[in-house]
Design a protein around this motif. Structure first.
Motif, short mmCIF file in Angstrom:
data_model
loop_
_atom_site.label_atom_id
_atom_site.label_comp_id
_atom_site.label_asym_id
_atom_site.label_seq_id
_atom_site.Cartn_x
_atom_site.Cartn_y
_atom_site.Cartn_z
N THR A 8 89.15 60.97 34.78
CA THR A 8 89.32 60.92 33.33
C THR A 8 88.22 61.66 32.59
O THR A 8 88.30 61.86 31.39
CB THR A 8 89.37 59.46 32.83
OG1 THR A 8 88.16 58.81 33.18
CG2 THR A 8 90.56 58.72 33.44
N ASP A 11 89.08 65.90 34.78
CA ASP A 11 90.45 66.23 35.18
C ASP A 11 90.59 66.74 36.61
O ASP A 11 91.62 67.30 36.98
CB ASP A 11 91.11 67.23 34.21
CG ASP A 11 91.33 66.63 32.83
OD1 ASP A 11 91.49 65.40 32.73
OD2 ASP A 11 91.36 67.40 31.87
N GLU A 51 92.19 57.51 37.37
CA GLU A 51 93.41 56.75 37.12
C GLU A 51 94.57 57.44 37.83
O GLU A 51 94.50 58.65 38.12
CB GLU A 51 93.68 56.61 35.63
CG GLU A 51 93.89 57.90 34.89
CD GLU A 51 94.03 57.70 33.38
OE1 GLU A 51 94.69 58.53 32.77
OE2 GLU A 51 93.48 56.73 32.84
#
Length: 55
Positions: A8, A11, A51
């Protein structure tokens, strides 16, 4: 297809089918099985800053 995870912060994408060979993580290693001290190869943040990637 294995679940990919995205950092996060920068990237960078962790793909279990590829692993992180440069840092000793062999292909086929699930994200959940990464060592607790593993960090993003690009920016260095920990697993908590990743995530699941929706593709």
């Amino acid at each position: 297809m294995a679940q990919k995870y995205i950092c996060t912060v920068c990237d960078w994408i962790y793909d279990p089918e590829v692993g992180d060979v440069e840092n000793g993580i062999v292909a086929g290693t699930a994200f959940a099985d990464l060592p607790d001290d593993w960090g993003c190869p690009d920016c260095g943040v920990g697993k908590e800053d990743f995530e699941p990637l929706d593709e």
